[in-house]
Design an enzyme around this catalytic site. Structure first.
Site, PDB file in Angstrom:
ATOM      1  N   LYS A 213      29.771  31.526  38.839  1.00  0.00           N
ATOM      2  CA  LYS A 213      31.128  31.058  38.516  1.00  0.00           C
ATOM      3  C   LYS A 213      31.342  29.645  39.049  1.00  0.00           C
ATOM      4  CE  LYS A 213      35.952  32.435  38.788  1.00  0.00           C
ATOM      5  NZ  LYS A 213      36.845  33.580  39.027  1.00  0.00           N
TER       6      LYS A 213
ATOM      7  N   THR B 294      45.962  34.650  35.953  1.00  0.00           N
ATOM      8  CA  THR B 294      47.383  34.450  36.212  1.00  0.00           C
ATOM      9  C   THR B 294      48.284  35.269  35.283  1.00  0.00           C
ATOM     10  OG1 THR B 294      46.847  32.262  37.019  1.00  0.00           O
ATOM     11  CG2 THR B 294      49.139  32.653  36.440  1.00  0.00           C
TER      12      THR B 294
ATOM     13  N   CYS C 145      35.212  28.818  45.211  1.00  0.00           N
ATOM     14  CA  CYS C 145      36.510  29.121  45.804  1.00  0.00           C
ATOM     15  C   CYS C 145      37.036  27.901  46.562  1.00  0.00           C
ATOM     16  CB  CYS C 145      36.422  30.300  46.768  1.00  0.00           C
ATOM     17  SG  CYS C 145      38.025  30.652  47.529  1.00  0.00           S
TER      18      CYS C 145
ATOM     19  N   LYS D 295      37.681  41.709  43.068  1.00  0.00           N
ATOM     20  CA  LYS D 295      38.042  40.706  44.077  1.00  0.00           C
ATOM     21  C   LYS D 295      36.776  40.232  44.799  1.00  0.00           C
ATOM     22  CE  LYS D 295      40.240  38.149  46.943  1.00  0.00           C
ATOM     23  NZ  LYS D 295      40.828  36.876  46.435  1.00  0.00           N
TER      24      LYS D 295
ATOM     25  N   ASN E 125      47.258  29.456  44.527  1.00  0.00           N
ATOM     26  CA  ASN E 125      47.042  30.498  45.519  1.00  0.00           C
ATOM     27  C   ASN E 125      46.084  30.001  46.585  1.00  0.00           C
ATOM     28  OD1 ASN E 125      44.309  32.114  45.785  1.00  0.00           O
ATOM     29  ND2 ASN E 125      44.456  31.460  43.639  1.00  0.00           N
TER      30      ASN E 125
HETATM   31  C1  LIG Z   1      45.569  35.125  43.319  1.00  0.00           C
HETATM   32  C2  LIG Z   1      44.220  34.704  42.839  1.00  0.00           C
HETATM   33  C3  LIG Z   1      43.080  35.090  43.550  1.00  0.00           C
HETATM   34  C4  LIG Z   1      41.810  34.717  43.112  1.00  0.00           C
HETATM   35  N1  LIG Z   1      40.711  35.154  43.792  1.00  0.00           N
HETATM   36  C5  LIG Z   1      39.471  34.869  43.297  1.00  0.00           C
HETATM   37  C6  LIG Z   1      38.293  35.404  43.903  1.00  0.00           C
HETATM   38  O1  LIG Z   1      38.347  36.144  44.877  1.00  0.00           O
HETATM   39  N2  LIG Z   1      37.082  35.068  43.384  1.00  0.00           N
HETATM   40  C7  LIG Z   1      36.971  34.266  42.285  1.00  0.00           C
HETATM   41  O2  LIG Z   1      35.858  34.006  41.836  1.00  0.00           O
HETATM   42  N3  LIG Z   1      38.070  33.765  41.678  1.00  0.00           N
HETATM   43  C8  LIG Z   1      39.304  34.047  42.152  1.00  0.00           C
HETATM   44  N4  LIG Z   1      40.414  33.551  41.505  1.00  0.00           N
HETATM   45  C9  LIG Z   1      40.243  32.687  40.332  1.00  0.00           C
HETATM   46  C10 LIG Z   1      40.401  33.485  39.023  1.00  0.00           C
HETATM   47  O3  LIG Z   1      39.418  34.477  38.950  1.00  0.00           O
HETATM   48  C11 LIG Z   1      40.292  32.547  37.813  1.00  0.00           C
HETATM   49  O4  LIG Z   1      39.040  31.885  37.840  1.00  0.00           O
HETATM   50  C12 LIG Z   1      41.378  31.479  37.795  1.00  0.00           C
HETATM   51  O5  LIG Z   1      42.585  32.011  38.278  1.00  0.00           O
HETATM   52  C13 LIG Z   1      41.610  30.882  36.395  1.00  0.00           C
HETATM   53  O6  LIG Z   1      42.058  31.820  35.484  1.00  0.00           O
HETATM   54  P1  LIG Z   1      43.630  32.042  35.115  1.00  0.00           P
HETATM   55  O7  LIG Z   1      44.183  30.716  34.756  1.00  0.00           O
HETATM   56  O8  LIG Z   1      43.631  33.037  34.006  1.00  0.00           O
HETATM   57  O9  LIG Z   1      44.272  32.585  36.355  1.00  0.00           O
HETATM   58  C14 LIG Z   1      41.684  33.921  41.951  1.00  0.00           C
HETATM   59  C15 LIG Z   1      42.832  33.531  41.247  1.00  0.00           C
HETATM   60  C16 LIG Z   1      44.085  33.916  41.674  1.00  0.00           C
HETATM   61  C17 LIG Z   1      45.292  33.472  40.878  1.00  0.00           C
END
Ligand SMILES: Cc1cc2nc3c(=O)[nH]c(=O)nc-3n(C[C@H](O)[C@H](O)[C@H](O)COP(=O)(O)O)c2cc1C
Ligand SMILES: Cc1cc2nc3c(=O)[nH]c(=O)nc-3n(C[C@H](O)[C@H](O)[C@H](O)COP(=O)(O)OP(=O)(O)OC[C@H]3O[C@@H](n4cnc5c(N)ncnc54)[C@H](O)[C@@H]3O)c2cc1C
Ligand SMILES: Cc1cc2nc3c(=O)[nH]c(=O)nc-3n(C[C@H](O)[C@H](O)[C@H](O)COP(=O)(O)OP(=O)(O)OC[C@H]3O[C@@H](n4cnc5c(N)ncnc54)[C@H](O)[C@@H]3O)c2cc1C
Ligand SMILES: Cc1cc2nc3c(=O)[nH]c(=O)nc-3n(C[C@H](O)[C@H](O)[C@H](O)COP(=O)(O)O)c2cc1C
Ligand code: FES
Ligand code: FES
Lengths: 303, 262, 303, 262
Positions: free
Chosen positions: C164, C265, C129, C45, C69
């Site tokens: 990122k 996700t 973010c 996280k 989110n």
């Molecule tokens: C609930 C949630 C919290 C997230 N928190 C962070 C975070 O703290 N730092 C970060 O770099 N990305 C965060 N992300 C982004 C994810 O790491 C990822 O880049 C993004 O969800 C796309 O991937 P996915 O489609 O597989 O979810 C978060 C995503 C979700 C859904």
């Protein structure tokens, strides 16, 4: 029965549901299914100064709850459109939005000037096609270029001018403001996001153009967000689109700030989609005791 | 699929479902209105249940206007055809049909050669049924396990020639060999073909050599299936030989081989 | 059994499947389901210089095949992370990517400097973010800001540095190049798209923050496109993410140019998602007679 | 839902499904491993079929450790609960459970007052079963048609007080009136409550006035349901009264009313 009528730039629409440019051709294919006068309006396939054959096939790929296309503005050119398609469309008793595009601002202006002499109701200037090398997204992703092409087209026509924005930008509100400053009467958004899919068997991109325009229910949250941002940044009416597939989607888009919605991918899947969306919107309004669709526009209360 | 008065218009009952090979299925659909209009070479566009955006185009393999049914034969290739293969008699299917431009046939007494490759074979069946003993059906498959519809062709009264790539059934090798033999034996009024691109190309080349009219059924990835979204473009020549883009779903799937830019 | 191992910046990963930052906490909640050593790695996280409580609820909304989110980088701060969470993570026998963020370049550098003294394997600098007012996307949507924060963090640590990227930009390749020029060792993308949903009953945005980060299978085509563009624009390894939910999705992301994938996700929905994806990727490689996962990377042949 | 060895772990068979009112359903799920661990106040997180991203959290309404079953009672609110309501005995459901922190109960001989509002009533049932005649269950509903579980509470031996907003069944008005009467009649060792926020607030206020321990079950939109994704934050006070964010899925759903920042 709720009152579904809306008014954009002084043009009355029977209802706020309009087939989006590119999925509905010039309407002819859909007449076998229903009377086009039931639609709020029709946005015609993007038309350029001269005939275009578009990109090589494959031009379509499926994605999870969406699709990619890379048609690339195939069309017979503005003269053929005005001569062969427009008279029929204008006889359909619905609002006709002529979607136009071009490789240069001059081409766009020339197309608009030709339409200015017709009875078309509104011009929708597409500055956001991701599938052509010149013009298209190149216009829609820079404030300067967007302003320049809007200015040129504005000078060429007195018709209500709706500029169609690209979602593939860092700040859509800045583009919206630039376009507003040059005299656009309305904005429509979103055009397709840029996406890609790969065929695992052949290891080639599914689209012959490698990348293509991404649309459908999957993109809805991006579209709602951008409509909301743009509606709050400009004082022009907004036509919202991107993933609308139900009456509730339409209501959400209106609440976000749209005065009407366009429906693209949902029609590719099902020719009856716009009629169903009209009915569902009506039912939703009725069951929530809301008298008019128009009062939904921009009614979301942010936190 | 949510049912409302609009989807109802496109919803049809499946009369029967039969597995032909490991991958191939035969489906008979009750659709009197569609069957009444359908002609050989046209296709249906099916929307599988389960979150698909695009319909799946499948050629018509049988038209029974009396029974009010259509038959299709399809192979499981990806997720959509997999979902379709899980349907059973009594289930319903969402279908837009009949679509496209079919074959233009000579009189029933004219000799025709019908060339089918793999899952391109099914649309040849209505043609064989039309021309009966005047038809020669040459079909090619990867191997024995992929062979379909040979009994149907025979039942139609057609001369039925089977080829496989590995010789595990019928003749060994490509369909073009028996095709040339049959042309030489007696020049047909028309050659019709559906199957993989190399097969179509080779067939068209032979037809040109022997100056025989040839109609081919093409495939392209599709969206609307009715000619509006323009995603299914294929390159063809107009009467002047100028390149133009036509659309497989509306101008085709059946084209005169000479129009096609291979 | 195919060889699933990959190597990024000299760090060996058992397999290319990594739970994404933000959905996996610090791993503890998932230990009740399986041994974390089965994972290719874990992206923790996002951690900032000091404790953050994040945004008000609701912080989550469902979309068609996706979610929004607006957590807003809730975390206990870097000191607590290093003291209470990192030792346990480092004992898990998998690669630990410490995801970090901050309101200023200095904060990010300070966090990185503290991690530099630990045994963490890689630092993932989140400049994307969408849910915080300062830093976050503000870094990731401008080349200058992206370069500046990368430079500051680069100076603070010798650890492999993965930056990122945000998808909410006109040109992700320009940001990628700016970050490469300042010494990033790898890139990961995409973070969430910016989206919005509205509750029709209350006419309020579902998220208390109005807008939020959009992720899940719906965004996959955008992610594949951006990974492909970035992999072709820089010479750094890329970690791909955005909607990966199956072994085939992972294979497609690798072909597009990724050296590994992150899964977000899909894990929110199903704790077992990463294990299933590893198994499916292995099965796909086996049934296609491909010996190693690594050879998929960038193997797409464009038209 | 595609079945593989991982989804199998979360797949459970539905033993029975009963419609309670126009909107409310009662489902009994066969899950010996879950039932063995579950405590009152915990919840299950169900993934409906049909393309949903997020699971739906539903409180546990019955725990039968001998039969190895859980019971849940839920109302159709949106698409997800609609899909769940279409399941039938013999179908399976994808479930992550038991989740969260439940109620902390006094001895079985202590007087407890259980306050449920609408679809917040179900988690009160296991508490009533535990405390039997020592429990007073006060539940409030919009109107007669929404009333659920009154027979179950009576069968548990609890004193059962029904209120409706419109007086169409039981007492007219809010649950706080009988709650204050019962407190005055005999101070309970604990008040437990689940329901709409205003009801919880009012209940907590009364509990504070009369200095009675009070536990409330909160709702928040959820993602993972296990404490990792941090989307289900709620504002609480720590021991020092400092604001902190806790998570309904892990630290709750049951909190001491005094911790909650209303
Ligand atoms: C609930 C949630 C919290 C997230 N928190 C962070 C975070 O703290 N730092 C970060 O770099 N990305 C965060 N992300 C982004 C994810 O790491 C990822 O880049 C993004 O969800 C796309 O991937 P996915 O489609 O597989 O979810 C978060 C995503 C979700 C859904
Ligand atoms: C006019 C026409 C007639 C056809 N007739 C038959 C037939 O009679 N029997 C039969 O088995 N198949 C036929 N096909 C091919 C059939 O449409 C595809 O095999 C099928 O669409 C694959 O879908 P899928 O979901 O299994 O594959 P996926 O790869 O999961 O499909 C993804 C997308 O690509 C499209 N697609 C993939 N392969 C093809 C293809 N070869 N042609 C067109 N679109 C494709 C799908 O329609 C879908 O939109 C025909 C195709 C066309 C264009
Ligand atoms: C700990 C807990 C226990 C619950 N126990 C019960 C119960 O025993 N019986 C019952 O009927 N309901 C219960 N709920 C509420 C129930 O979770 C929602 O009614 C349900 O999620 C709505 O889903 P939907 O698909 O019908 O609605 P939609 O509006 O379509 O759902 C969209 C999204 O919002 C979420 N959501 C919508 N409303 C709520 C809500 N009130 N609380 C949490 N998430 C919501 C959904 O989970 C989903 O992610 C409980 C909620 C929580 C948090
Ligand atoms: C096949 C196809 C062709 C399109 N052609 C055009 C076009 O010519 N001009 C244009 O402005 N937009 C075009 N679009 C974009 C749509 O009008 C619309 O903006 C977009 O698809 C988002 O809406 P949707 O999600 O409802 O499809 C096209 C979209 C599709 C799917
Ligand atoms: S599929 Fe739409 S035009 Fe052919
Ligand atoms: S729902 Fe993920 S932390 Fe509570």
């Amino acid at each position: 029965m709720a009152d579904l009528s809306v008014n954009i730039c002084g043009i009355p629409f029977k209802n706020p549901v309009i087939p989006a440019s590119g999925v509905f051709g010039y309407g002819r294919e859909y007449e076998q299914f229903y009377d086009l006068s039931r639609l709020g309006g029709i946005a015609t396939k993007g038309t350029t100064g001269t005939k275009r054959t578009g990109n090589l096939s494959p031009r379509v790929a499926e994605t999870t709850m969406g699709m990619l296309n890379s048609v690339g503005l195939q069309n017979p050119g503005i003269d053929a459109f005005i001569e062969k398609e427009l008279p029929h469309l204008l006889a359909c008793d619905t609002v006709i939005l002529a979607n136009i595009a071009g490789s240069t601002a001059e081409e766009c202006a020339e197309v608009a000037a030709k339409l200015d002499k017709t009875d078309v109701h509104m011009i929708e200037l597409n500055i956001s096609c991701p599938n052509v090398k010149l013009g298209g997204a190149a216009f829609g992703t820079s404030c300067t270029a967007a302003a320049q092409v809007t200015k040129a087209v504005r000078a060429a026509t007195k018709k209500p001018l709706c500029v169609k924005l690209s979602p593939n930008v860092t700040s859509i509100t800045e583009i919206a403001k630039a376009v507003e400053a040059e005299g656009a009467d309305a904005l429509s958004l979103i055009n397709t996001l840029l996406g890609m899919r790969i065929d695992l068997r052949t290891r080639r991109p599914i689209l012959h153009n490698n990348m293509g325009g991404f649309s459908g229910p999957a993109v809805f949250p991006v579209a709602v967000r951008m409509v909301w941002q743009v509606a709050n940044a400009v004082s022009l009416p907004v036509i919202g689109m991107g993933g609308v597939a139900s009456g509730e989607d339409a209501a959400e888009m209106l609440m976000a700030g749209a005065s009407a919605v366009q429906v693209g991918t949902a029609i590719v899947q099902d020719p009856y989609a716009p009629l169903r969306i009209i009915d569902e919107l009506n039912d939703w309004l009725d069951s929530n005791h809301i008298a008019t669709a128009a009062e939904l526009t921009g009614s979301v209360k942010p936190w | 699929m949510k049912q409302d008065k609009y989807t109802e218009k496109l919803t049809y009952r499946i009369r029967s479902m039969e597995q032909l090979t490991a991958a191939a299925w035969s489906m008979v659909i009750e659709c009197p209105d569609v069957a009444a209009k359908a002609v050989p070479g046209q296709f249906v566009n099916l929307l599988p249940d389960g979150g698909f955006t695009l319909r799946r185009p499948i050629s018509i393999c049988g038209i029974d206007k009396n029974a009010g049914t259509l038959r299709i034969v399809f192979e499981v290739r990806g997720k959509g055809t997999k979902a379709l293969s899980e349907l059973r008699a009594g289930d319903t299917v969402n279908m837009l049909a009949p679509l496209g431009h079919g074959f233009t046939l000579p009189g029933q007494d004219a000799r025709v050669i019908l060339v089918g490759g793999g899952i391109g074979t099914p649309p040849m069946l209505p043609l064989a049924q039309y021309s009966g003993a005047k038809a020669v059906v040459i079909s090619g498959f990867r191997n024995r396990d992929a062979v379909i519809l040979q009994d149907d062709f025979a039942a139609a009264g057609a001369k039925t020639i089977l080829c496989t790539d590995d010789g595990s059934a019928g003749r060994f090798g490509l369909v073009t060999l028996p095709l040339e033999e049959e042309i030489k034996a007696e020049k047909p009024a028309l050659i019709c073909a559906c199957g993989p691109l190399p097969m179509l190309k080779a067939t068209a080349a032979l037809a040109e050599t022997y100056e025989i009219p040839c109609q081919v059924s093409l495939e392209e990835r599709m969206g609307c299936g009715i000619g509006a979204c323009l995603v299914c473009a294929c390159r063809t020549k107009d009467a002047n030989g100028d390149e133009q883009y036509t659309h497989v779903c509306k101008n085709g799937p059946v084209f005169n081989a000479q129009e096609v830019i291979w």
